[in-house]
Design an enzyme around this catalytic site. Structure first.
Site, PDB file in Angstrom:
ATOM      1  N   ALA A   9     -21.731  31.869 100.212  1.00 29.79           N
ATOM      2  CA  ALA A   9     -20.704  31.399 101.155  1.00 29.79           C
ATOM      3  C   ALA A   9     -19.965  32.567 101.796  1.00 29.79           C
ATOM      4  CB  ALA A   9     -19.722  30.489 100.427  1.00 29.79           C
ATOM      5  N   ALA A  10     -20.681  33.678 102.027  1.00 29.81           N
ATOM      6  CA  ALA A  10     -20.007  34.857 102.566  1.00 29.81           C
ATOM      7  C   ALA A  10     -20.135  34.964 104.080  1.00 29.81           C
ATOM      8  CB  ALA A  10     -20.574  36.115 101.914  1.00 29.81           C
ATOM      9  N   ARG A  15     -22.532  30.730 114.665  1.00 29.91           N
ATOM     10  CA  ARG A  15     -22.957  29.658 115.564  1.00 29.91           C
ATOM     11  C   ARG A  15     -21.960  28.496 115.640  1.00 29.91           C
ATOM     12  NH1 ARG A  15     -28.834  29.565 112.754  1.00 29.91           N
ATOM     13  NH2 ARG A  15     -27.596  30.596 111.118  1.00 29.91           N
ATOM     14  N   LYS A  22     -17.235  29.050 108.085  1.00 28.97           N
ATOM     15  CA  LYS A  22     -18.091  27.861 108.226  1.00 28.97           C
ATOM     16  C   LYS A  22     -17.965  26.867 107.075  1.00 28.97           C
ATOM     17  CE  LYS A  22     -22.671  28.328 107.837  1.00 28.97           C
ATOM     18  NZ  LYS A  22     -24.057  28.575 108.294  1.00 28.97           N
ATOM     19  N   GLN A  72     -19.023  39.849  98.641  1.00 28.15           N
ATOM     20  CA  GLN A  72     -20.053  40.619  99.354  1.00 28.15           C
ATOM     21  C   GLN A  72     -19.320  41.234 100.556  1.00 28.15           C
ATOM     22  OE1 GLN A  72     -22.769  38.269 101.629  1.00 28.15           O
ATOM     23  NE2 GLN A  72     -24.357  39.838 101.725  1.00 28.15           N
ATOM     24  N   THR A  78     -28.926  37.052 103.114  1.00 28.46           N
ATOM     25  CA  THR A  78     -28.849  36.174 101.934  1.00 28.46           C
ATOM     26  C   THR A  78     -29.328  36.873 100.659  1.00 28.46           C
ATOM     27  OG1 THR A  78     -30.977  35.252 102.642  1.00 28.46           O
ATOM     28  CG2 THR A  78     -29.024  33.975 103.179  1.00 28.46           C
ATOM     29  N   ASP A 102     -23.536  26.062 102.851  1.00 32.36           N
ATOM     30  CA  ASP A 102     -23.482  25.297 104.108  1.00 32.36           C
ATOM     31  C   ASP A 102     -24.395  24.073 104.106  1.00 32.36           C
ATOM     32  OD1 ASP A 102     -26.017  26.427 104.381  1.00 32.36           O
ATOM     33  OD2 ASP A 102     -25.642  27.295 106.363  1.00 32.36           O
ATOM     34  N   TYR A 363      12.863  -1.542 112.463  1.00 30.85           N
ATOM     35  CA  TYR A 363      12.714  -0.280 111.720  1.00 30.85           C
ATOM     36  C   TYR A 363      13.486  -0.384 110.417  1.00 30.85           C
ATOM     37  CZ  TYR A 363      13.374   4.503 110.191  1.00 30.85           C
ATOM     38  OH  TYR A 363      13.411   5.640 109.417  1.00 30.85           O
ATOM     39  N   ALA A 420      23.185 -12.799 114.841  1.00 32.03           N
ATOM     40  CA  ALA A 420      22.327 -12.083 115.782  1.00 32.03           C
ATOM     41  C   ALA A 420      23.152 -11.134 116.634  1.00 32.03           C
ATOM     42  CB  ALA A 420      21.586 -13.076 116.663  1.00 32.03           C
TER      43      ALA A 420
END
Ligand code: UD1
Ligand code: CA
Length: 460
Positions: A9-10, A15, A22, A72, A78, A102, A363, A420
């Protein structure tokens, strides 16, 4: 099973065209990598290592405590990423499962098959899939049942490009086989990277046997590299969630038109109408009708509740309540059994007692409303004086006349009424009527005289 898991996951995820790493982009409301971690947890590994690099602090924070993190520093591929985990694994003798952070759709049972296959056959096993459109994936080079290499698309010959079996990026290695071969990989390729995929060819050249299995369905191996693939993965995950709920007895008018996050629970015989979003830790009981167009976030709903066109956050709704259309229930609200909350009503941090009704345009904020209370149309709590919020207590069986302004702090005691249009700023004793209204002036024949006057002015 003595299993170590390495999750890659480094990478930046260029893209995706995003400032966010990512693996932290979400599908069905949760980070992509959280799905990989959940699947891995079900394998009960002795060690889980996540390789982080790009925006490593942010990624690390999202991982929780049960994993080991290695960094890393430069993302050189990879293969290089897996090498970052070597030190943490030098005492490890069991299998090493390598996954991409990913690829969130891989199932636990598929991983178990891959690990079993590795144990029965050779030095490594690769999870593969046959795709109608293999664009972007590494291609699997086979000789019979053995895999003899993996070639990245950018390095492939025209013939190799035509291969429809692709690499999922998920592998199981016999512990002793991985790192020695990985150190032999070079970056002599189109992308100038150290490829993990090269290990397969290297092992093969040493006479080792590498096998592969196809994923159960091809969607399982989807890797997210772009926003388009993110949307695709989201849709597939959503489908899995609705499938699971339908198996449990939930009806969807159209399962493609609801958006339900993975931790949501829905009871049987509940019907979910289109354009409904169920998010976070939402829990819905049996026999409810939810939607159309409802959004529930971190909310608990009892049995036989109806909710239409409404937004509800961090609230509790008890059995038989009927909400909406068009109400907004905000954080900290508790709606009692059989309550009716109607059209254009907002409730914030309030309790509404059993069988009470707030049917129209009201409310209720910071209020405690008792049982069987009726709140007339257009009535509101004036709970904020510009500095502080104040509480309104309306005891059981109270009748609030339409358009009453309830100026907090205020208590309306049991069984009282308000007239009222009143602004009520003082506590009302039990059983009494509070009315605040200026005297009505009625001018007889006013309209006729006015019309006559205007006729005269036209004549002039
Ligand atoms: C990779 C595989 C490809 C496979 C595909 C499946 C290689 C060379 N290629 O390609 O055969 O079909 O996955 O999805 O392995 N990462 C790092 N450090 C790095 C580079 C990447 O940790 O230096 C991480 C990324 O964050 C990502 C994973 O490794 O989670 C895969 O990298 P990515 O660049 O997406 O590889 P693909 O081009 O998809
Ligand atoms: Ca990828």
């Amino acid at each position: 099973m003595n299993l170590a898991v390495v999750i890659l996951a480094a990478g930046e995820g260029t893209r995706m065209k995003s400032l966010l790493p990512k693996v932290l982009h979400k599908i069905c409301g949760k980070p992509i990598i959280s799905y990989v971690l959940k699947t891995v947890r079900e394998l009960n590994p002795t060690k889980t290592i996540v390789v982080v690099g790009h925006q490593s602090d942010m990624v690390t924070k999202s991982l929780g405590e049960k994993v080991e993190v290695v960094v890393q520093e430069n993302q050189l591929g990879t293969g290089h990423a897996v090498l970052a985990a070597e030190q943490s694994l030098n005492e490890h003798e069991g299998d090493i499962l390598v996954l991409s952070g990913d690829s969130p759709l891989i199932r636990t049972r598929t991983l178990l098959k891959l690990i079993k296959l590795r144990g029965e056959t050779g030095a490594a096993a690769v999870l593969t899939a046959k795709l109608k459109n293999p664009d972007g994936y590494g291609r699997i080079i086979r000789r019979g049942e053995e895999i003899i290499g993996i070639v990245e698309e950018k390095d492939a010959t025209p013939d190799e490009i035509k291969i429809d079996e692709v690499n999922s990026g998920t592998y199981c290695f016999a512990g002793g086989e991985l790192f020695g071969s990985l150190r032999e990989a070079t970056n002599d390729n189109e992308q100038g990277e150290y490829y993990l995929t090269d290990v397969i060819g290297i092992l093969r050249s040493k006479g080792k046997k590498i096998v592969g299995i196809l994923a159960e369905d091809e969607s399982e191996i989807l890797g997210i590299n772009s926003r388009k693939q993110q949307a695709e993965a989201d849709k597939i995950m959503r489908g899995r969630i609705t499938d699971r709920l339908m198996d449990g007895g939930v009806t969807f008018i159209d399962p493609g038109l609801v958006f339900i996050e993975p931790d949501v629970v829905v009871g049987k015989d509940t019907i979910v109408y289109p354009l409904t979003f169920l998010e976070g830790e939402t829990l819905i009981g049996e026999g409810c009708e939810i939607g159309p167009s409802a959004k529930l976030v971190d909310t608990t709903v009892g049995k036989n509740v109806k909710i239409q066109n409404s937004i509800i956050r961090e609230s509790v709704i008890e059995d038989e309540a009927n909400l909406g259309p068009f109400c907004s229930l905000r954080k900290g609200t508790r709606i009692g059994r059989g309550v009716k909350i109607g059209t254009f009503v907002e409730v914030k941090k309030s309790e509404i007692g059993a069988n009470a009704k707030v049917p129209h345009l009201s409310y209720m904020g910071d209020a405690v409303v008792g049982e069987n209370v009726n709140i007339g149309a257009g009535s509101i709590t004036c709970n904020y004086d510009g500095v502080k919020k104040h509480k309104t207590v309306i005891e059981d069986d109270v009748f609030i006349g339409s358009d009453t302004m309830l100026v907090a702090p205020l208590r309306i005691h049991k069984g009282a009424m308000t007239g009222a249009g009143s602004t009520i700023a003082h506590d009302v004793p039990a059983g009494s009527l509070a009315i605040e209204r200026s005297k009505q002036e009625t001018i007889e024949n006013y309209v006729k005289k006015k019309l006559k006057r205007s006729d005269e002015s036209k004549d002039n």
